[in-house]
Write an enzyme that holds these catalytic residues in place. Structure first.
Site, mmCIF file in Angstrom:
data_model
loop_
_atom_site.group_PDB
_atom_site.id
_atom_site.type_symbol
_atom_site.label_atom_id
_atom_site.label_comp_id
_atom_site.label_asym_id
_atom_site.label_seq_id
_atom_site.Cartn_x
_atom_site.Cartn_y
_atom_site.Cartn_z
ATOM 1 N N HIS A 154 -2.233 0.587 -5.583
ATOM 2 C CA HIS A 154 -1.545 1.033 -4.358
ATOM 3 C C HIS A 154 -2.551 0.997 -3.216
ATOM 4 O O HIS A 154 -3.740 1.428 -3.150
ATOM 5 C CB HIS A 154 -0.769 2.226 -4.139
ATOM 6 C CG HIS A 154 -0.043 2.516 -2.920
ATOM 7 N ND1 HIS A 154 -0.396 2.850 -1.696
ATOM 8 C CD2 HIS A 154 1.306 2.455 -2.761
ATOM 9 C CE1 HIS A 154 0.832 2.930 -1.045
ATOM 10 N NE2 HIS A 154 1.584 2.488 -1.538
ATOM 11 N N ASN A 197 8.314 5.701 -3.744
ATOM 12 C CA ASN A 197 7.022 6.182 -4.181
ATOM 13 C C ASN A 197 6.836 7.450 -3.444
ATOM 14 O O ASN A 197 7.036 7.176 -2.114
ATOM 15 C CB ASN A 197 5.894 5.265 -3.623
ATOM 16 C CG ASN A 197 4.461 5.850 -3.587
ATOM 17 O OD1 ASN A 197 4.283 6.712 -4.150
ATOM 18 N ND2 ASN A 197 3.536 4.962 -3.022
ATOM 19 N N TRP A 198 6.857 8.709 -3.738
ATOM 20 C CA TRP A 198 6.967 9.985 -3.256
ATOM 21 C C TRP A 198 5.817 10.323 -2.622
ATOM 22 O O TRP A 198 5.474 11.177 -1.548
ATOM 23 C CB TRP A 198 7.849 10.902 -3.765
ATOM 24 C CG TRP A 198 9.139 10.544 -4.400
ATOM 25 C CD1 TRP A 198 9.881 9.710 -4.093
ATOM 26 C CD2 TRP A 198 9.823 11.641 -5.049
ATOM 27 N NE1 TRP A 198 10.997 9.887 -4.635
ATOM 28 C CE2 TRP A 198 11.081 10.990 -5.142
ATOM 29 C CE3 TRP A 198 9.641 12.957 -5.773
ATOM 30 C CZ2 TRP A 198 12.232 11.543 -6.176
ATOM 31 C CZ3 TRP A 198 10.765 13.499 -6.391
ATOM 32 C CH2 TRP A 198 11.967 12.758 -6.637
ATOM 33 N N SER A 225 7.756 0.035 5.039
ATOM 34 C CA SER A 225 8.869 0.441 5.930
ATOM 35 C C SER A 225 10.217 -0.210 5.653
ATOM 36 O O SER A 225 10.666 -0.405 6.523
ATOM 37 C CB SER A 225 8.449 -0.197 7.384
ATOM 38 O OG SER A 225 7.302 0.623 7.599
ATOM 39 N N GLU A 256 -3.072 2.576 -0.557
ATOM 40 C CA GLU A 256 -3.713 4.066 -0.178
ATOM 41 C C GLU A 256 -5.043 4.456 -1.315
ATOM 42 O O GLU A 256 -6.052 4.969 -0.974
ATOM 43 C CB GLU A 256 -2.737 5.116 -0.057
ATOM 44 C CG GLU A 256 -2.051 4.786 1.154
ATOM 45 C CD GLU A 256 -0.645 5.397 1.079
ATOM 46 O OE1 GLU A 256 -0.065 5.837 0.231
ATOM 47 O OE2 GLU A 256 0.204 4.906 1.840
ATOM 48 N N GLU A 291 2.787 -5.620 -0.654
ATOM 49 C CA GLU A 291 2.730 -4.535 0.375
ATOM 50 C C GLU A 291 1.844 -4.862 1.559
ATOM 51 O O GLU A 291 0.688 -4.224 1.321
ATOM 52 C CB GLU A 291 2.567 -2.987 -0.342
ATOM 53 C CG GLU A 291 3.596 -2.808 -1.291
ATOM 54 C CD GLU A 291 3.708 -1.268 -1.374
ATOM 55 O OE1 GLU A 291 4.827 -0.685 -1.205
ATOM 56 O OE2 GLU A 291 2.728 -0.495 -1.655
ATOM 57 N N GLY A 307 8.257 3.907 0.426
ATOM 58 C CA GLY A 307 7.649 5.347 0.388
ATOM 59 C C GLY A 307 8.401 6.195 1.435
ATOM 60 O O GLY A 307 9.413 6.841 0.652
ATOM 61 N N GLY A 308 8.246 6.196 2.536
ATOM 62 C CA GLY A 308 9.079 7.109 3.345
ATOM 63 C C GLY A 308 10.520 7.393 3.310
ATOM 64 O O GLY A 308 11.177 8.422 2.972
ATOM 65 N N GLY A 319 4.104 2.490 6.108
ATOM 66 C CA GLY A 319 4.140 4.009 6.668
ATOM 67 C C GLY A 319 4.223 3.728 8.144
ATOM 68 O O GLY A 319 3.974 4.740 8.785
HETATM 69 C C1 PEP Z 1 4.562 2.531 0.024
HETATM 70 O O1 PEP Z 1 3.886 3.490 0.106
HETATM 71 O O2 PEP Z 1 4.535 1.782 -0.992
HETATM 72 C C2 PEP Z 1 5.571 2.163 1.049
HETATM 73 C C3 PEP Z 1 5.943 0.940 1.214
HETATM 74 O O3 PEP Z 1 5.427 3.115 2.064
HETATM 75 P P1 PEP Z 1 6.595 3.028 3.453
HETATM 76 O O4 PEP Z 1 7.808 2.547 2.735
HETATM 77 O O5 PEP Z 1 6.606 4.446 3.897
HETATM 78 O O6 PEP Z 1 5.899 2.058 4.146
#
Ligand code: PEP
Length: 252
Positions: free
Chosen positions: A96, A10-11, A214, A98, A168, A235-236, A174
């Site tokens: 998601h 997930n960019w 993460s 966010e 998640e 994500g990251g 993040g």
């Molecule tokens: C995400 O946004 O779905 C996520 C898991 O982010 P990160 O890996 O950066 O925690």
């Protein structure tokens, strides 16, 4: 039943057009011809077509980060499932955290999107997860089960093969603070149990449940080794091709 692992990147709202193309090409090269793990990248909407072209012919699939539940019309700023399909998307991430917590999406809105996506024939990654205060108050299972239950309301058993659930925990997204494999496994097992109650044992055994929060190349193997963890939503770490590929390799 053995489930094929599924790693999706997930960019979020990152990259530039040229950076997205470069990243997509690099991911396709890194993933190569392996087919032990399903892999997808989910770039920003405006780069979907470019990224789709960059990964064409590779084993990397295209996904979007969101969509709206109408086909067309006066919905300024929104994008329909059909538009996503039109540019080659196989997957769409819905619900998601966010979008739920920063952009105010309710369980009911997420459910409308899930129903629309499945009726239009795109695969869904349905995200669920508790806030830190909910975990600390002992509400994790209630929150996650409510999000799964409402998110899937009206979804028939026949289309469940097109649904991946992503657990998640919001406090792990993040933040660099990853859930322990045992913490994640506990929730994954509860989600699978609920899917079993809703759709029967066979569907529960076949449904893929990703972990997100993460995930990196260095912690992926122990998470993916858990019985009910069937992949990762990343994500990251999905913004660096070698790191993302390290997560894919951890699942092989
Ligand atoms: C995400 O946004 O779905 C996520 C898991 O982010 P990160 O890996 O950066 O925690």
């Amino acid at each position: 039943m053995s489930r094929k692992l599924f790693i999706a990147g997930n960019w979020k709202m990152n990259t530039t057009r040229s950076g997205a193309i470069e990243l997509a090409r690099a991911v396709a090269v890194e993933v190569g011809s392996q087919d032990q793990v399903d892999v997808a990248v989910c770039p920003p909407l405006v780069y979907l077509a470019d990224v789709g072209a960059a990964i064409a012919g590779s084993r990397v699939a295209l996904g979007a980060q969101n969509a709206y539940f109408e086909n067309e019309g006066a919905f300024t700023g929104e994008v329909s499932i059909r538009m996503l399909q039109d540019v080659g998307c196989r997957y769409v991430i819905l619900g998601h955290s966010e979008r739920r917590h920063l952009l105010g999406e309710s369980d009911e809105i997420v459910n409308r999107k899930v129903l629309k996506a499945l009726s239009d024939g795109i695969d869904v990654i349905l995200c669920v997860g508790e806030l830190l205060e909910q975990r600390e108050a002992g509400q994790t299972m209630d929150v996650v089960q409510r999000q799964v239950r409402i998110g899937l309301e009206g979804v028939s058993q026949t289309v469940m093969a097109k649904v991946t659930i992503a657990y998640e925990p919001v406090w792990a997204i993040g933040t660099g603070r990853v859930a322990t494999p045992a913490q994640a496994q506990e929730v994954h097992a509860a989600i699978r149990e609920l899917v079993g109650k809703l759709y029967g044992a066979q569907t529960a055994a076949a449904t893929r449940i990703q972990y997100g929060g993460s995930v990196k190349a260095s912690n992926a193997a122990e998470l993916l080794a858990q019985e009910d963890i069937d992949g990762a939503l990343v994500g990251g770490a999905s913004l660096k091709a070698t790191e993302f590929a390290g997560i894919v390799r951890a699942g092989m």
